[in-house]
Scaffold this active site. Structure first.
Site, PDB file in Angstrom:
ATOM      1  N   GLN A 147       0.833  -1.192   0.000  1.00 49.06           N
ATOM      2  CA  GLN A 147       0.000   0.000   0.000  1.00 49.06           C
ATOM      3  C   GLN A 147       0.874   1.251   0.000  1.00 49.06           C
ATOM      4  O   GLN A 147       1.717   1.428   0.876  1.00 49.06           O
ATOM      5  CB  GLN A 147      -0.907   0.016   1.228  1.00 49.06           C
ATOM      6  N   CYS A 177     -11.942  -6.251  19.339  1.00 51.95           N
ATOM      7  CA  CYS A 177     -11.759  -5.395  20.520  1.00 51.95           C
ATOM      8  C   CYS A 177     -10.829  -4.223  20.227  1.00 51.95           C
ATOM      9  O   CYS A 177     -10.670  -3.321  21.049  1.00 51.95           O
ATOM     10  CB  CYS A 177     -11.206  -6.214  21.682  1.00 51.95           C
ATOM     11  N   CYS A 192      -2.038  -9.010  19.725  1.00 52.67           N
ATOM     12  CA  CYS A 192      -3.431  -9.466  19.677  1.00 52.67           C
ATOM     13  C   CYS A 192      -3.800 -10.107  21.003  1.00 52.67           C
ATOM     14  O   CYS A 192      -2.987 -10.824  21.599  1.00 52.67           O
ATOM     15  CB  CYS A 192      -3.590 -10.470  18.535  1.00 52.67           C
ATOM     16  N   ARG A 220      -8.195  -7.829  10.943  1.00 51.53           N
ATOM     17  CA  ARG A 220      -8.117  -8.361  12.303  1.00 51.53           C
ATOM     18  C   ARG A 220      -8.330  -9.872  12.365  1.00 51.53           C
ATOM     19  O   ARG A 220      -7.662 -10.541  13.165  1.00 51.53           O
ATOM     20  CB  ARG A 220      -9.127  -7.617  13.187  1.00 51.53           C
ATOM     21  N   CYS A 224      -5.363  -4.531  18.880  1.00 52.47           N
ATOM     22  CA  CYS A 224      -4.271  -4.505  17.904  1.00 52.47           C
ATOM     23  C   CYS A 224      -3.981  -3.087  17.431  1.00 52.47           C
ATOM     24  O   CYS A 224      -2.817  -2.709  17.244  1.00 52.47           O
ATOM     25  CB  CYS A 224      -4.591  -5.417  16.720  1.00 52.47           C
ATOM     26  N   TYR A 254      -5.984  10.048   5.211  1.00 56.34           N
ATOM     27  CA  TYR A 254      -4.611  10.274   4.759  1.00 56.34           C
ATOM     28  C   TYR A 254      -4.645  11.173   3.521  1.00 56.34           C
ATOM     29  O   TYR A 254      -5.699  11.668   3.130  1.00 56.34           O
ATOM     30  CB  TYR A 254      -3.907   8.937   4.531  1.00 56.34           C
ATOM     31  N   ALA A 308     -13.007 -32.134  39.694  1.00 52.58           N
ATOM     32  CA  ALA A 308     -12.135 -33.259  39.350  1.00 52.58           C
ATOM     33  C   ALA A 308     -11.977 -34.163  40.567  1.00 52.58           C
ATOM     34  O   ALA A 308     -11.753 -33.696  41.687  1.00 52.58           O
ATOM     35  CB  ALA A 308     -10.779 -32.749  38.898  1.00 52.58           C
ATOM     36  N   CYS A 353     -11.658 -13.499  15.971  1.00 52.95           N
ATOM     37  CA  CYS A 353     -11.272 -12.155  16.408  1.00 52.95           C
ATOM     38  C   CYS A 353     -12.374 -11.588  17.285  1.00 52.95           C
ATOM     39  O   CYS A 353     -13.563 -11.747  16.987  1.00 52.95           O
ATOM     40  CB  CYS A 353     -11.059 -11.280  15.171  1.00 52.95           C
TER      41      CYS A 353
END
Length: 578
Positions: free
Chosen positions: A103, A350, A365, A326, A353, A178, A466, A347
């Site tokens: 990019q 949240c 993450c 994500r 990241c 941007y 257990a 994912c």
């Protein structure tokens, strides 16, 4: 591209054949070195996603000129000095079977002087709030026509550099506030010359770059990424965004990538990367609308981490390629798993990241502690041939069981009637990390993790403790029973979370405090795992591990990390190297 196209069918962009219709979009990792060179950690991060089956990897935003550099440890492409590392990166992706794009994005007014070492430039000298480790109001220098030509030239040179590095294509970043996006938004572009005013004029800068690259870098496909809706007064509107997408195709774009949102979006910038309270497939209808207007492939993004949802978006003809940001951070093998019909690590949306990276840390993450540390986990696996009993089916216990299931006999026992532990209550709280919590997100995560365990042969028993017989013959017992609230709050907190008060504005304001949240995670809870472990009726020689909150009360990421480290024993990674 027919109506019956499937998520895992091949597709071409500008003559380049992708093995399927999945794409890793650009997300800053901070895994480059201080100068912007590719490191071993960079290679390991991208290799993991390529080996996981994704069709196209879009390497993170790289500025065509140093004035556009907007983050510390941002990947560089503005000089030939970066070519050797970029070639290594492309070779790594190709060897793993993925196509490679990069990019090209310019920070514009969001490129802090502290990062770039120069005054930021923008279409107009509009003060801009920016955050890169710390907040400031940047006042950019309005670009003269000569400065615009210089930047356009830099984009063309960067595209040629990408082609020399071996990239199959490039993506122009025209979204999220941007530089190209700044030209498109009337609030940030107050020019009165041929680059301002009408939509045609505001789109001129980005389309000029596109046409120049197509003309002067022959054979290089270009994806044009457009944020079709800015979500603030004075920003780009959806109707305008659709028109820019049409113009991009007419100017030579080989695909149009459709997203939405801007740093100025209301009610918050989080709309760019919608967190868990936003609906699934948040931006898909924008992609579907664009697909009616253009004949080139349309890429869609925005909470498409459910494989069935992603597949349906393609099958229903709403988009041609699914961008998974994500979801591929949470599970690099999302594509291979989805294609095989097995559960993915879901994912949480949240946005840890993103928020953690913006604070200056490298990408990480909550549910995948290997993110950004892939080289440390490279080649690690759990020892086999053991009988393992896991006490507790919360995130730590389920994660540990899923990681050790292969080649081991694993049983999970929990006193509750279902998996998830206190993590299920998290979805009832006003906030998780820095976003509004949503219960279905946690339910889906726990459900898929339990399914992963069961497919790996893990046995479950709920509603009981257990016994000695359960533990007899065990080679290892993992105690992941969670933490208890102090002062008798253990019974009160769940009841409060299930009331309407937990969703009130007052509760939201209270939970917005980091101090309050930290108290609930740390100071008001205590892990009793070590005490429990000492009381277990174990055979001599049985190994005991205490995991997650049972060891030390804390946040979900810390609990899950402890399970990863106990299961896979990652190496200590040195500082990033070229």
């Amino acid at each position: 591209m027919g109506e019956s196209s499937g998520l895992f069918d091949p597709i071409e962009i500008g003559g380049v054949r992708l093995r399927n219709r999945t794409l890793l979009p650009s997300m800053t990792t901070r895994l480059a070195d201080d100068a912007g060179h590719v490191t071993d950690a960079t290679l390991a991060y991208y290799r993991a996603r390529a080996e996981g089956g994704v069709g196209l990897v879009t390497v993170e935003m790289a500025s065509p000129e140093i004035a556009g550099k907007h983050r510390f440890r941002e990947l560089g492409i503005y000089d030939d000095v970066f070519l050797p590392g970029l070639r290594r990166l492309v070779d790594t992706l190709h060897e793993a079977g993925a196509c490679a794009s990069i990019q090209l994005g310019h920070g514009g007014s969001r490129a802090r002087s502290a990062v770039s070492g120069t005054t930021p430039v923008a279409p107009s000298a509009v003060p801009t709030p920016v955050f890169e480790v710390e907040s400031e109001i940047a006042v950019p220098e309005a670009m003269s026509p000569a400065r615009i030509r210089e930047t356009v030239d830099a984009y063309v040179a960067a595209a040629a550099r990408a082609q020399r590095a071996g990239f199959d294509m490039v993506e122009l970043h025209g979204a999220h506030g941007y530089l190209i996006s700044q030209f498109l938004s009337p609030l940030e572009n107050t020019r009165t010359d041929s680059y301002g005013g009408s939509l045609e004029n505001r789109a001129r800068f980005g389309l000029e770059i596109l046409r120049r690259i197509k003309s002067e870098v022959p054979g290089l496909p270009v994806i044009f990424r457009i944020g079709v809706e800015d979500f603030f007064a004075g920003g780009l509107t959806a109707d305008e965004g659709m028109q820019v997408g049409r113009w991009a195709e007419q100017s030579g774009a080989d695909a149009v990538s459709v997203t939405a949102g801007h740093y100025r979006s209301l009610p918050a910038a989080e709309r760019m990367i919608p967190p868990m309270a936003y609906p699934a497939a948040t931006f898909v209808e924008y992609a579907a609308r664009m697909k009616q207007l253009v004949d080139v492939p349309v890429i869609g993004v925005g909470r498409l981490g459910d494989p069935d949802l992603a597949a349906a978006a393609v099958a229903d003809g709403k988009l041609d390629i699914v961008a998974l940001g994500r979801p591929l951070i949470a599970d690099p093998h999302w594509v291979a798993k989805a294609q095989a019909g097995v559960p993915v690590r879901r994912c949480l949306a949240c946005n840890h990241c993103i928020t953690n990276m913006r604070s200056g840390a490298q990408l990480s993450c909550v549910v995948n502690p290997a993110t950004g540390r892939e080289d440390a986990y490279d080649g690690t696996s759990a020892p086999g041939g053991r009988r393992i009993v896991v006490l507790g089916a919360g995130p730590a216990g389920l994660t540990y069981a899923s990681l050790v299931a292969e080649d081991n006999d694993v049983t999970v026992i929990d006193t509750a009637d279902r998996a998830g532990g206190a993590f299920r209550l998290t979805g009832l709280a006003p906030r998780f990390n820095d976003v509004t919590a949503a219960e279905p997100t946690f339910t889906a995560y726990v459900g898929e993790l339990e399914r992963t365990c069961r497919l790996g042969g893990v046995r479950f028993r709920y509603g009981s403790k257990a016994t000695r017989d359960d533990l007899h013959g065990a080679d290892l017992v993992a105690v992941a029973t969670g933490a208890d609230y102090r002062f008798g709050l253990g019974a009160l907190v769940p009841r409060l979370l299930r009331t309407r008060a937990a969703r009130s504005r007052a509760a939201a304001r209270l939970f917005a405090s980091t101090r309050v949240r930290d108290s609930l995670y740390y100071r008001l809870r205590i892990g009793h795992g070590a005490t429990l472990a000492r009381r277990l009726p174990l055979d001599p020689g049985t190994e005991v591990l205490v995991l997650g909150d049972a060891r030390r009360a804390g946040k979900a990421r810390e609990a899950i990390t402890s399970a990863f480290e106990a299961a896979l024993a990652p190496s200590t990674r040195p500082a990033p190297t070229r």
